[in-house]
Design a protein around this motif. Structure first.
Motif, PDB file in Angstrom:
ATOM      1  N   ILE A  29       7.960  18.930  34.776  1.00 15.53           N
ATOM      2  CA  ILE A  29       9.322  18.300  34.684  1.00 15.53           C
ATOM      3  C   ILE A  29      10.777  18.660  33.847  1.00 15.53           C
ATOM      4  N   PRO A  30      12.061  18.983  34.638  1.00 17.54           N
ATOM      5  CA  PRO A  30      12.546  19.036  34.282  1.00 17.54           C
ATOM      6  C   PRO A  30      13.261  18.736  32.941  1.00 17.54           C
ATOM      7  N   SER A  31      13.983  19.341  32.826  1.00 19.65           N
ATOM      8  CA  SER A  31      14.503  20.242  31.270  1.00 19.65           C
ATOM      9  C   SER A  31      14.847  18.640  30.633  1.00 19.65           C
ATOM     10  N   HIS A  32      15.797  17.966  31.945  1.00 20.90           N
ATOM     11  CA  HIS A  32      16.716  17.205  31.684  1.00 20.90           C
ATOM     12  C   HIS A  32      15.921  15.645  31.305  1.00 20.90           C
ATOM     13  N   ILE A  33      15.150  15.957  31.783  1.00 21.35           N
ATOM     14  CA  ILE A  33      14.232  14.585  32.085  1.00 21.35           C
ATOM     15  C   ILE A  33      13.077  14.208  30.405  1.00 21.35           C
ATOM     16  N   GLY A  34      12.867  15.752  30.517  1.00 21.65           N
ATOM     17  CA  GLY A  34      11.840  16.024  28.999  1.00 21.65           C
ATOM     18  C   GLY A  34      10.902  17.047  29.225  1.00 21.65           C
TER      19      GLY A  34
END
Length: 332
Positions: free
Chosen positions: A34-39
């Motif tokens: 999961i990308p950091s801006h999503i979680g």
């Protein structure tokens, strides 16, 4: 956000596109980071065969994840929420799932709104397959008919099913599997089938279904009876009293209740008592005798028998496990 699922394996692929995540291929598995801006966290999909897959999700979202999922294919799914907070709406119905709960759904041609709260770790096991994949295991025409009744019982719904230590062990085995490659695929398929069998056992497979003609008013009254039975589980109402309160005859109450909920009123009361018993032992730290009395049993041996039927072990054994877990946590 919206997803359209036209075949069993679409969910993982569309989720990957939706979050713009990075995936890695490991033999029969795909890992989505999961990308950091999503979680934070990951989703692992194990491709068992064209009509079955297993998904392990362990994700914490930065913001509430709200998505509309259009289920455009027949999907039968068994899931187990280890921890999390999941809310669903579909066709005027609602479902709320939190930690240590198993759910079963059988959906087709319906849009499901799903919401997962931010800042809460969602750890979830999902076994997704087509109805045909289940019917494949029917040994003869009669077994196929029973399985079809079982499927119809859950059609259009997201239902909970009783938890048990055996189910928990099966989930733990799948999460902590150390095998690799094709051996892991074989192991995970075997465990998925074990999970389905355990679910069938807890879901009273083979007894669900019937041909009773239930009118809308009957269903409303049976739902009222279901609520009353849950409310008064410690001091259960008699069938006569329950029938009188909801204004339905006793025969229709007993037969209709089993047809609508796949269990008898007595089985529901026992299930609620056992769920409360776990709470008394885990949270209030009551012993077996105290717990038995607290959930309405005057005879501790009857309580022990019903506890074992529900959870696969004696309450004394369960207490020992709780104490051992507390000891291990205190060592950390």
């Amino acid at each position: 956000m919206a997803l359209t699922i036209t075949k069993i394996h679409d969910l993982f692929d569309q989720l990957t596109t939706l979050v713009d995540g990075h995936t890695e291929q490991h033999s029969w598995e795909q890992h989505l980071s999961i990308p950091s801006h999503i979680g934070t966290g990951k989703v692992i999909r194990t491709h068992i065969r064209p009509d079955m897959e297993i998904m392990l999700t362990d994700v914490t979202f930065e913001q509430d994840m709200k998505v509309h999922i259009s289920e455009a294919c027949q999907l039968f799914e068994l899931s187990y929420c280890i921890q999390g907070d999941i809310y669903c709406e579909w066709d005027g119905k609602k479902s709320y799932t939190e930690g240590q709960n198993g759910t079963v759904l059988f959906l087709e041609d319906v849009v499901v709104y799903e919401e997962k709260k931010a800042g809460i770790r969602n750890q979830l096991l999902e076994i997704r397959f087509t109805p045909e994949a289940l019917l494949h295991y029917a040994g003869d025409a009669f077994e196929k008919q029973q399985m079809e009744k079982w499927l119809r019982h859950h059609r259009g719904n997201i239902d909970r099913f009783p938890d048990s230590p055996a189910l928990q062990r099966c989930v733990s085995d799948m999460i902590h599997c150390k095998h690799q490659g094709s051996l892991k695929r074989l192991y995970m398929e075997g465990k998925a089938l074990e999970f389905i069998a355990l679910f069938g056992e807890s879901d009273s497979y083979g007894t669900v279904g019937g041909n009773m003609d239930l009118k809308r008013d009957d269903i409303t009254k049976l739902k009222q009876a279901h609520e009353l039975a849950q409310t008064h589980f410690e001091q259960p109402l008699s069938i006569r009293e329950l029938a009188k309160r909801v204004e339905i005859n006793e025969f229709k109450l007993k037969k209709g209740f089993r047809e609508l909920y796949g269990m008898t009123i007595f089985e529901l009361v026992r299930q609620k008592r056992m769920e409360k018993a776990l709470w008394y032992m885990e949270v209030e730290h009551l012993n077996v005798a105290e717990t038995a009395v607290s959930v309405g049993y005057s005879n501790a041996s009857n309580f022990t028998t019903n506890f074992r039927k529900q959870y696969g072990c004696n309450p004394g054994e369960y207490l020992k496990r709780i104490r051992q877990m507390e000891v291990e946590r205190n060592k950390l």
